[in-house]
Design a protein around this motif. Sequence first.
Motif, PDB file in Angstrom:
ATOM      1  N   LEU A  37       0.840  -1.196   0.000  1.00 48.63           N
ATOM      2  CA  LEU A  37       0.000   0.000   0.000  1.00 48.63           C
ATOM      3  C   LEU A  37       0.881   1.253   0.000  1.00 48.63           C
ATOM      4  N   SER A  38       1.940   1.237   0.777  1.00 50.57           N
ATOM      5  CA  SER A  38       2.844   2.390   0.839  1.00 50.57           C
ATOM      6  C   SER A  38       3.483   2.670  -0.519  1.00 50.57           C
ATOM      7  N   VAL A  39       3.888   1.618  -1.211  1.00 47.09           N
ATOM      8  CA  VAL A  39       4.481   1.778  -2.548  1.00 47.09           C
ATOM      9  C   VAL A  39       3.442   2.358  -3.507  1.00 47.09           C
ATOM     10  N   CYS A  40       2.232   1.826  -3.454  1.00 45.57           N
ATOM     11  CA  CYS A  40       1.163   2.341  -4.329  1.00 45.57           C
ATOM     12  C   CYS A  40       0.899   3.815  -4.049  1.00 45.57           C
ATOM     13  N   TYR A  41       0.846   4.160  -2.778  1.00 46.31           N
ATOM     14  CA  TYR A  41       0.584   5.546  -2.412  1.00 46.31           C
ATOM     15  C   TYR A  41       1.734   6.448  -2.877  1.00 46.31           C
ATOM     16  N   TYR A  42       2.964   5.990  -2.709  1.00 47.66           N
ATOM     17  CA  TYR A  42       4.123   6.769  -3.151  1.00 47.66           C
ATOM     18  C   TYR A  42       4.030   7.038  -4.653  1.00 47.66           C
ATOM     19  N   ILE A  43       3.721   6.011  -5.425  1.00 47.87           N
ATOM     20  CA  ILE A  43       3.641   6.176  -6.882  1.00 47.87           C
ATOM     21  C   ILE A  43       2.486   7.111  -7.249  1.00 47.87           C
ATOM     22  N   SER A  44       1.392   7.032  -6.510  1.00 46.37           N
ATOM     23  CA  SER A  44       0.275   7.947  -6.795  1.00 46.37           C
ATOM     24  C   SER A  44       0.666   9.400  -6.522  1.00 46.37           C
ATOM     25  N   ARG A  45       1.537   9.610  -5.545  1.00 44.89           N
ATOM     26  CA  ARG A  45       1.996  10.960  -5.212  1.00 44.89           C
ATOM     27  C   ARG A  45       3.153  11.429  -6.094  1.00 44.89           C
ATOM     28  N   HIS A  46       3.795  10.471  -6.784  1.00 47.12           N
ATOM     29  CA  HIS A  46       4.932  10.778  -7.660  1.00 47.12           C
ATOM     30  C   HIS A  46       4.744  10.106  -9.022  1.00 47.12           C
ATOM     31  N   PRO A  47       3.662  10.462  -9.732  1.00 49.78           N
ATOM     32  CA  PRO A  47       3.421   9.811 -11.024  1.00 49.78           C
ATOM     33  C   PRO A  47       4.598  10.039 -11.965  1.00 49.78           C
ATOM     34  N   THR A  64      13.869  -6.257  -6.419  1.00 47.83           N
ATOM     35  CA  THR A  64      12.685  -6.407  -5.565  1.00 47.83           C
ATOM     36  C   THR A  64      11.604  -5.415  -5.981  1.00 47.83           C
ATOM     37  N   ALA A  65      12.003  -4.177  -6.262  1.00 48.14           N
ATOM     38  CA  ALA A  65      11.046  -3.170  -6.720  1.00 48.14           C
ATOM     39  C   ALA A  65      10.405  -3.606  -8.032  1.00 48.14           C
ATOM     40  N   SER A  66      11.215  -4.149  -8.935  1.00 48.44           N
ATOM     41  CA  SER A  66      10.703  -4.592 -10.227  1.00 48.44           C
ATOM     42  C   SER A  66       9.694  -5.726 -10.060  1.00 48.44           C
ATOM     43  N   ASN A  67      10.006  -6.691  -9.202  1.00 49.27           N
ATOM     44  CA  ASN A  67       9.078  -7.805  -8.962  1.00 49.27           C
ATOM     45  C   ASN A  67       7.767  -7.310  -8.354  1.00 49.27           C
ATOM     46  N   LEU A  68       7.871  -6.389  -7.410  1.00 42.48           N
ATOM     47  CA  LEU A  68       6.676  -5.846  -6.773  1.00 42.48           C
ATOM     48  C   LEU A  68       5.829  -5.092  -7.787  1.00 42.48           C
ATOM     49  N   VAL A  69       6.462  -4.248  -8.582  1.00 45.93           N
ATOM     50  CA  VAL A  69       5.738  -3.471  -9.593  1.00 45.93           C
ATOM     51  C   VAL A  69       5.115  -4.394 -10.640  1.00 45.93           C
ATOM     52  N   ASP A  70       5.853  -5.421 -11.072  1.00 41.17           N
ATOM     53  CA  ASP A  70       5.288  -6.393 -12.025  1.00 41.17           C
ATOM     54  C   ASP A  70       4.004  -6.998 -11.483  1.00 41.17           C
ATOM     55  N   SER A  71       4.034  -7.397 -10.217  1.00 39.91           N
ATOM     56  CA  SER A  71       2.870  -8.002  -9.582  1.00 39.91           C
ATOM     57  C   SER A  71       1.697  -7.017  -9.536  1.00 39.91           C
ATOM     58  N   LEU A  72       1.981  -5.776  -9.187  1.00 39.17           N
ATOM     59  CA  LEU A  72       0.927  -4.765  -9.104  1.00 39.17           C
ATOM     60  C   LEU A  72       0.390  -4.385 -10.488  1.00 39.17           C
ATOM     61  N   CYS A  73       1.237  -4.455 -11.498  1.00 38.99           N
ATOM     62  CA  CYS A  73       0.786  -4.209 -12.876  1.00 38.99           C
ATOM     63  C   CYS A  73      -0.136  -5.344 -13.341  1.00 38.99           C
ATOM     64  N   ARG A  74       0.238  -6.577 -13.044  1.00 39.73           N
ATOM     65  CA  ARG A  74      -0.599  -7.730 -13.432  1.00 39.73           C
ATOM     66  C   ARG A  74      -1.978  -7.652 -12.785  1.00 39.73           C
ATOM     67  N   ARG A  75      -2.039  -7.104 -11.594  1.00 43.19           N
ATOM     68  CA  ARG A  75      -3.310  -6.995 -10.877  1.00 43.19           C
ATOM     69  C   ARG A  75      -4.115  -5.761 -11.273  1.00 43.19           C
ATOM     70  N   GLY A  76      -3.534  -4.925 -12.117  1.00 43.89           N
ATOM     71  CA  GLY A  76      -4.254  -3.758 -12.606  1.00 43.89           C
ATOM     72  C   GLY A  76      -4.199  -2.551 -11.694  1.00 43.89           C
ATOM     73  N   PHE A  77      -3.206  -2.495 -10.787  1.00 38.29           N
ATOM     74  CA  PHE A  77      -3.087  -1.369  -9.866  1.00 38.29           C
ATOM     75  C   PHE A  77      -2.120  -0.310 -10.385  1.00 38.29           C
ATOM     76  N   LEU A  78      -1.094  -0.733 -11.116  1.00 42.40           N
ATOM     77  CA  LEU A  78      -0.078   0.174 -11.642  1.00 42.40           C
ATOM     78  C   LEU A  78       0.092  -0.048 -13.133  1.00 42.40           C
ATOM     79  N   GLU A  79       0.675   0.942 -13.792  1.00 39.68           N
ATOM     80  CA  GLU A  79       1.021   0.819 -15.212  1.00 39.68           C
ATOM     81  C   GLU A  79       2.464   1.263 -15.396  1.00 39.68           C
ATOM     82  N   THR A  95      -3.335   3.219 -11.704  1.00 41.17           N
ATOM     83  CA  THR A  95      -4.491   3.075 -12.589  1.00 41.17           C
ATOM     84  C   THR A  95      -5.715   3.740 -11.957  1.00 41.17           C
ATOM     85  N   PRO A  96      -6.725   4.021 -12.754  1.00 37.25           N
ATOM     86  CA  PRO A  96      -7.962   4.587 -12.199  1.00 37.25           C
ATOM     87  C   PRO A  96      -8.549   3.699 -11.100  1.00 37.25           C
ATOM     88  N   ARG A  97      -8.404   2.405 -11.245  1.00 43.80           N
ATOM     89  CA  ARG A  97      -8.927   1.460 -10.240  1.00 43.80           C
ATOM     90  C   ARG A  97      -8.283   1.699  -8.873  1.00 43.80           C
TER      91      ARG A  97
END
Length: 108
Positions: A37-47, A64-79, A95-97
């Motif tokens: 959640l913290s990573v998602c929030y950080y990215i939302s604040r620093h698009p 580790t960051a790449s693996n985490l981001v890959d996982s979040l992209c697959r789930r439709g949370f990040l692009e 993502t809008p979601r």
Amino acid sequence: MKSDQFFDIYQTLCKEWEAFLLSNGIKLMTHPGIRILSVCYYISRHPGCSLNEVAREFGITAGTASNLVDSLCRRGFLERIQSEADRRSICLTTTPRLNAFLERVKEL
């Protein structure tokens, strides 16, 4: 903010995050879940931030960051978006979601 207010907000945020994850088919609510959640929030604040920026901010390796981001992209949370300035670079955005969830919990 008093400590009891902080813990009330923290508990509510954890419950909301868990419900959001479960509604998206993810059964995870541990301290790593809060890290996500913290990573998602950080990215939302620093698009447009890079993987290296995320890694530095959270004290994790680029791998580790790449693996985490890959996982979040697959789930439709990040692009991942190719940088216009440097075609070798990738910019991260939410993502809008995910943005809808983050907007909802801002009011906690």
